[in-house]
Write an enzyme that holds these catalytic residues in place. Structure first.
Site, short mmCIF file in Angstrom:
data_model
loop_
_atom_site.label_atom_id
_atom_site.label_comp_id
_atom_site.label_asym_id
_atom_site.label_seq_id
_atom_site.Cartn_x
_atom_site.Cartn_y
_atom_site.Cartn_z
CE1 TYR A 42 -2.37 -7.47 12.90
CE2 TYR A 42 -1.26 -6.36 11.11
CZ TYR A 42 -2.40 -6.59 11.84
OH TYR A 42 -3.58 -5.96 11.52
CG ASP A 98 -2.70 0.74 14.33
OD1 ASP A 98 -1.50 0.59 14.05
OD2 ASP A 98 -3.62 0.38 13.57
CE1 TYR A 134 0.76 1.32 4.40
CE2 TYR A 134 0.67 -1.08 4.50
CZ TYR A 134 1.04 0.13 5.06
OH TYR A 134 1.67 0.17 6.28
C1 0GY Z 1 -1.23 -2.08 12.16
C2 0GY Z 1 -2.00 -2.80 11.16
C3 0GY Z 1 -1.82 -2.83 9.82
C4 0GY Z 1 -0.67 -2.45 9.09
C5 0GY Z 1 0.61 -2.57 9.50
O1 0GY Z 1 2.89 -2.49 9.19
C6 0GY Z 1 1.80 -2.33 8.65
O2 0GY Z 1 1.65 -2.03 7.48
O3 0GY Z 1 0.89 -2.92 10.72
C7 0GY Z 1 -2.95 -3.38 9.02
O4 0GY Z 1 -3.08 -3.02 7.85
O5 0GY Z 1 -3.74 -4.20 9.58
O6 0GY Z 1 -0.88 -2.65 13.18
O7 0GY Z 1 -0.94 -0.91 11.94
#
Ligand code: 0GY
Length: 297
Positions: free
Chosen positions: A158, A251, A50
């Site tokens: 994650y 976040d 993205y």
């Molecule tokens: C978050 C969640 C997201 C993205 C990322 O590193 C990232 O791109 O963590 C998400 O898109 O679910 O923790 O910020």
């Protein structure tokens, strides 16, 4: 016009969050936030999934002060790949008030990690969310675990709830402290005492080295803002059963949201609904993150 154009459906962070009614205890840590660029200075990675808006350190520090946080833990965002420069720049500009979670590759040298450690990096993140990164074999992560061992860094995971069973053996084999993002992303349309969330709770029960971020009601909720009612029973359960192993963060700047962009002040007002006593709030916001990210020696 900058070097990068954000995705057409990108939601930009709230420009003027409300002042929270909940007064954060002194020394509170926003233990999950990111920076994006700015792209002109810190280019986004070619392999990113993205392209966000710019959201740099000045805006992050303004938000920190406005909400009443004392410190930040900045998690390397996937749009920067394993180029940690933007995150490291935050740490270096923070006067010791920010720590970092990096994204590294097995070919990083010991010296590179040493410099990152000096800057305030205390963990690496392993990301299993397929819309954000391409999957890697366990061997890749094993190599990283060996690389970070001399620094005493921990691991941040994650993953989506549906992937937990498949990854269970690898996750439980990790010997360091392990922090799971966003409670392992439960499906909050299911009961908090049902088998899916029980599996996540079992992960924490059976592995005392596991912690959880009780973060992202805005990402998990189906009932929506401002109360995010459907997330409360999940987060409260984790806070009450594991009060010494939970972290909270905004976040900010909230990547990849589609339903709405939260008001960060409203997010802070969510905290007393999931940590219902002063003692629980102090552990969640001050004691736990300080112990994990600011212990010295
Ligand atoms: C978050 C969640 C997201 C993205 C990322 O590193 C990232 O791109 O963590 C998400 O898109 O679910 O923790 O910020």
């Amino acid at each position: 016009m900058g070097t990068f154009t954000m995705d057409p459906d990108w939601l930009v962070y709230c420009p003027n969050p409300s002042t929270p009614k909940f007064v954060l205890p002194p020394g509170s840590v926003d233990a999950h936030c990111h920076v994006f660029g700015p792209g002109d200075r810190f280019p986004f990675a070619p392999e990113r999934k993205y392209t966000p808006c710019d959201a740099g350190k000045d805006a992050l520090f303004t938000l920190r002060d406005m909400l009443g946080f004392d410190k930040n833990v900045v998690v390397q965002a996937t749009c920067h790949g394993s180029d940690n420069a933007a995150m490291l720049d935050v740490l270096e500009s923070s006067d010791g008030r920010a720590r970092g979670v990096a994204s590294i590759r097995p070919d990083f040298s010991h010296n590179q990690l040493d410099e990152m450690n000096d800057a305030g990096v205390r963990a690496v993140r392993f990301n299993y969310v397929r819309r954000l990164v391409d999957p890697k074999p366990d061997a890749y992560y094993h190599e990283i675990v060996e690389k970070i061992a001399p620094f005493g860094w921990h691991v941040v995971l994650y993953f989506e709830a549906t992937d937990l069973a498949e990854r269970w053996d690898f996750f439980s084999s990790l010997a360091s402290t392990v922090v799971v993002d966003h409670m392992g992303r439960p499906d909050v349309s299911k009961p908090p005492d049902g088998p899916d969330f029980e599996l996540f709770l079992r992960l924490l029960r059976e592995n005392e080295n596991f912690w959880s971020k009780v973060t992202c009601p805005e990402r998990l909720s189906l009932s929506g803002p401002p109360q995010y009612r459907d997330v409360v029973p999940f987060a409260r359960k984790v806070v009450e059963e594991f009060p010494d192993r939970v972290l909270w963060g905004t976040d900010w700047p909230h990547p990849n949201l589609h339903s709405h962009m939260p008001d960060d002040g409203t997010l802070v007002d969510f905290i007393p609904h999931i940590a219902t006593t002063e003692a629980l709030q102090h552990k969640l916001l001050v004691d736990n993150p300080t112990r994990l990210y600011w212990k010295e020696g």
